[in-house]
Design an enzyme around this catalytic site. Structure first.
Site, PDB file in Angstrom:
ATOM      1  CG  ASN A   1     -29.223 -44.246 -14.656  1.00 50.18           C
ATOM      2  OD1 ASN A   1     -29.290 -44.374 -15.877  1.00 50.18           O
ATOM      3  ND2 ASN A   1     -29.071 -43.099 -14.065  1.00 50.18           N
ATOM      4  CB  CYS A   2     -29.941 -49.892 -17.650  1.00 48.60           C
ATOM      5  SG  CYS A   2     -31.339 -50.673 -16.905  1.00 48.60           S
ATOM      6  CB  VAL A   3     -27.094 -46.143 -19.514  1.00 44.06           C
ATOM      7  CG1 VAL A   3     -27.946 -46.963 -20.433  1.00 44.06           C
ATOM      8  CG2 VAL A   3     -27.853 -44.953 -18.975  1.00 44.06           C
TER       9      VAL A   3
ATOM     10  CG  LEU B   1     -34.048 -49.190 -20.499  1.00 44.16           C
ATOM     11  CD1 LEU B   1     -33.531 -49.797 -21.772  1.00 44.16           C
ATOM     12  CD2 LEU B   1     -34.252 -50.240 -19.437  1.00 44.16           C
TER      13      LEU B   1
END
Lengths: 348, 78, 427
Positions: free
Chosen positions: C240-242, C208
């Protein structure tokens, strides 16, 4: 109507004499004296120096509580809009007095204050966070320049104008990072700096590299077979559901959980709430962050004495250094009281 | 956190984490390099047996670090 | 290599019967747009529109993508994903300039961010100035997070390509040309100019937290060299989820300001060598290796200087330090661009790591600084996510809908490729 300013200067700039009268007690003189005369010119009609406190450097240094109280009383009665001390250049005692009285006036009377010092003056490190200290030369040769900066900053403070970065306003920064909207985007600023650096020209970094605190190592554990070991983590392992609502990042607290009855951290009972890493593995088996299973085994095998009954946990992502230090101090005190002999701390 | 626990309690703290330079800058004295950021004390990608073996090795190393007489920041690689 | 970006200016977005751009208005045919993104992974898919100045909050946002399609020199867009594997950066590309696709859906919840189209929060994100087509999805029950991420990532790319493709016949308002020969040719042309390499460090830390180049996850990759045109033409995609504030979205990659500004000055006061993509690893050995290999590429190319940009904060600070250190040791002068995590009061240590070689630092802001954002009349996505944002807390959301949050919860607010004018200074 113009703003009201009160100044503070030492016996020398007050025309009372040199070191022989350094014990001169605080005295209020009406209007500007010494450097205050030039300051008044710079203020023009916008502000008026209504009084000047003259105090011996020796007196302030040797009777700091008393001198501070006496000066505070004078300023409280006059109720100025701004308090200006010095400039003290590189004079140590004078710098400390200027810093101390400025800090006290801003803190107790909520009146903005400023002074001026050479960056190496010991007063800078002591008081930079509590008042505004304009950067000056090392000696009175820099008087004109110092007063110009002080007058300009002083008027801004009186009017409550938004201040720019410390280096633009001419004061020694107070240790605070603040966001601004700049003239150019970051990529352009970077290329400018890089080309200056390659050409061997002067350039201004936007953040100087810090120095880090270190401490001498604590003495080792002598008798591991009878030692109590505690587990601490900044990996965000908590009982499922996060009962103490630890923050996933920028933690403002830590929690402690009783692990005395547990041989293993199972995903049914524990989880990771840390916001800074992929938690897939930790949520399959929290032991990959907090090694409880192995600690129990080693405890049973007699490799060490006893595992401390509590796990201390927080999240170490975006957590301010000040908070991390506070957690450490509080946990340290508790562990000491509990007679713990050593700590294994895991971080992600 | 590591530095302040050690300073206040005057007991040794062994820190296991992956990014050694950060432990050096935050002032940890007894440093045990971990496996990876998401699993400092385990190697789950290699299966449960290897995972636990790795964990045991690192914890034993940390216990060794707690008993080591050192005078400056020390990295325990073995 | 020559890349021509045919920019069609978009000043408004509305629903329409046919997807097209007419007099600066992007009309979206909702039914066929939805058809373009359908995927078994989604239980529900919807589209919403959000325009600059509207009282709209979009939350939680995953990626932002500029609608683009190849006109010549290739097909479709995003080779390795929505286009066959072709080299990006040659020929002509149609760009819907002023529009963006925003993907919205909760995956990791707390590290995703928001976009406000007006108010104080809008000042900090470039996506308050774009006309946004927002893709809102709900995953099917029990869908693995990583599969969900992949499905949403690809749906966003498809929607962006669909929109641009439908407008392929529109005449461009402006054509921007990016042309640069081989390193040898350019160095012969500009022998006196300093040779500058750009090192774009990219998060590569798990499913993630990933970056894709030509469809490949760079997690297991070494640092490698790209022609600047490849970066500007869809070779790099965010997975990129963060790290809402400082991740490089796919929109940022194709508009990378370091690449554009170095290009702008190429042949004038510098010689732009190219772009090294350097993965930010989760293990120290990976950080060491990638920093050393990036510096080795710089040395082999005879670079005189390097711009190094970070992605994320915390452990990537070490990648940044090591990379700057090894470049400087190789005699290549460096400047780094990074944000800071100086605490909500600005009094904490800004970086997790430091090195004396990193003496030229450009700041893109303190991610922890608190801002108040006003309530919005409409919330697109999941309003509950507000309380869970990184940089937020349960207390962040006030009764009237205002939020008191850290800057890091705003998408793109402190992006470390220097996209915005926000920067930190001492006070």
């Amino acid at each position: 109507m113009s703003y009201r300013v009160v100044c503070y200067i030492n016996q020398f700039y007050g025309g009372k004499g040199g070191e022989e009268v350094a014990d001169f007690k605080p005295e209020l003189v009406e209007g500007p004296v010494g450097p205050g005369l030039e300051l008044q010119k710079l203020f023009g009609d916008e502000a008026r120096v209504i009084g000047t406190i003259i105090c011996g450097d020796g007196y302030y240094a040797e009777h700091i509580e008393k001198a501070r109280a006496e000066c505070l009383k004078i300023v409280e009665d006059l109720k100025p809009d701004l308090f200006v001390a010095g400039p003290a250049f590189n004079a140590g005692r004078y710098g400390v007095a200027c810093g101390d009285i400025c800090a006290a006036i801003t803190q107790s009377l909520d009146i903005p204050s400023l002074t001026g010092m050479f960056p190496e003056n010991p007063g800078v490190e002591l008081y930079r966070a509590q008042t505004f200290i304009v950067k000056t030369e090392g000696s009175a040769r820099g008087m004109k320049q110092a007063l110009t900066s002080m007058a300009r900053l002083g008027l801004k403070l009186i009017k409550g104008e938004l201040l720019g970065p410390a280096y633009e306003e001419g004061y020694i920064h107070r240790g605070i990072r603040k966001n601004f909207f700049k003239d150019k985007r970051g990529s352009l600023r970077a290329i400018d700096i890089l080309l200056q650096k390659i050409a061997g020209q002067e350039f201004r970094t936007e953040y100087e590299m810090p120095t880090f605190k270190k401490i001498p190592p604590a003495p080792p554990i002598k008798d591991i077979k009878h030692a109590t070991i505690a587990l601490v983590t900044s990996g965000g392992i908590v009982p499922r559901g996060n009962p103490d609502r630890l923050r996933v990042s920028s933690a403002e607290s830590y929690a402690k959980y009783d692990i005395s009855g547990l041989d293993d951290l199972t995903p049914d009972e524990f989880e990771s709430i840390h916001g800074g890493y992929d938690r897939m593995w930790a949520n399959l088996d929290p032991d990959v962050v907090v090694p409880l299973d192995v600690m129990r085994e080693l405890e049973r095998e007699g490799v060490f004495g006893k595992l401390h009954p509590y796990l201390y946990t927080t999240t170490g992502t975006g957590t301010s250094v000040a908070n991390a230090e506070r957690f450490g101090q509080e946990i340290g005190r508790e562990l000491k009281e509990a007679g713990v002999d050593g700590v294994i701390l895991t971080s992600t | 956190m590591t530095r302040e626990i050690e300073r206040v309690a005057q007991i040794p703290v062994a820190q296991i984490a992956t990014i050694v330079p950060i432990m050096l800058t935050v002032g940890a004295n007894r440093i045990v390099p971990g496996v990876a950021i998401p699993h400092p004390v385990g190697n789950p990608e290699a299966g449960p047996e290897e995972d636990k073996k790795t964990r045991r090795k690192l914890v034993l190393r940390a216990l060794k670090a707690l008993q080591a007489d050192i005078s400056e920041q020390t990295i325990f690689e073995s | 290599m020559q890349l021509k970006l045919h920019k069609v200016k978009v000043r408004d977005v509305r629903w329409g019967d046919v997807t097209k751009v007419q007099e600066g208005v992007l009309y979206v045919d909702k039914a066929s747009a939805l058809e373009a993104v359908k995927d078994d992974a989604f239980a529900k898919v919807d589209l919403e529109l959000a325009r600059p100045g509207e009282s709209i909050r979009i939350i939680p946002v995953k990626d932002c993508i500029q609608p683009r399609v190849k006109l010549s020199g290739g097909k479709e867009y995003f080779p390795g994903f929505c286009a066959p594997l072709q080299r990006a950066g040659d020929g002509a590309t149609l760009v819907l300039d002023g529009a963006a696709v925003v993907t919205c859906g909760s995956i990791v919840a707390f590290q995703e961010g928001f976009i406000d189209m007006s108010g104080q929060g809008a000042r900090y994100t470039p996506f308050s100035e774009t006309n946004n087509v927002v893709l809102v999805v709900e995953p099917t029950d029990g869908l693995d997070k990583h599969k969900y991420e992949a499905a949403l990532r690809i749906a966003g790319l498809k929607l962006a390509t669909y929109l641009a493709k439908a407008c392929m016949d529109t005449k461009a308002d402006e054509v921007a040309t990016f042309e640069k020969g081989s390193i040898a040719e350019e160095s012969a042309k500009f022998p006196g100019l300093p040779k500058i390499l750009y090192v774009c460090m990219s998060i590569a830390q798990g499913l993630l937290h990933d970056t894709y180049v030509y469809g490949t996850d760079v997690k297991m990759s070494f640092p490698f060299l790209l022609h600047p045109n490849e970066v500007l033409d869809g070779a790099v995609v965010s997975g990129n989820c963060v790290s809402a504030c400082d991740k490089n979205t796919t929109y940022h990659h194709v508009n990378n300001p370091v690449v554009r500004d170095l290009y702008e000055r190429h042949g004038k006061d510098l010689n732009f060598l190219g772009v090294v993509i350097s993965p930010e690893s989760t293990v120290l050995a990976g950080k060491e290796r990638n920093a050393r290999m990036s510096a080795a590429i710089g040395a082999d190319l005879g670079a005189n200087g390097a711009v190094i940009t970070e992605e994320g904060y915390g452990n990537p600070d070490t990648d940044l330090c090591l990379t700057a250190k090894y470049f400087e040791e190789a005699g290549i002068r460096t400047v780094v661009i990074s944000d800071e995590a100086a605490g909500t009061d600005g009094k904490s240590q800004s970086l997790a790591d430091a090195t004396p070689e990193m003496n030229a630092f450009v700041s893109t802001g303190n991610v922890n600084e608190m801002i108040v954002v006003p309530p919005m009349q409409k919330v697109i996505g999941d309003p509950k996510a507000i309380a869970l944002l990184s940089g937020g807390s349960a207390e962040s959301l006030w009764e009237d809908g205002s939020m008191y949050v850290e800057l890091q919860s705003v998408i793109g607010s402190t992006v470390e490729i220097g996209y915005s004018q926000v920067g930190c200074e001492w006070v």
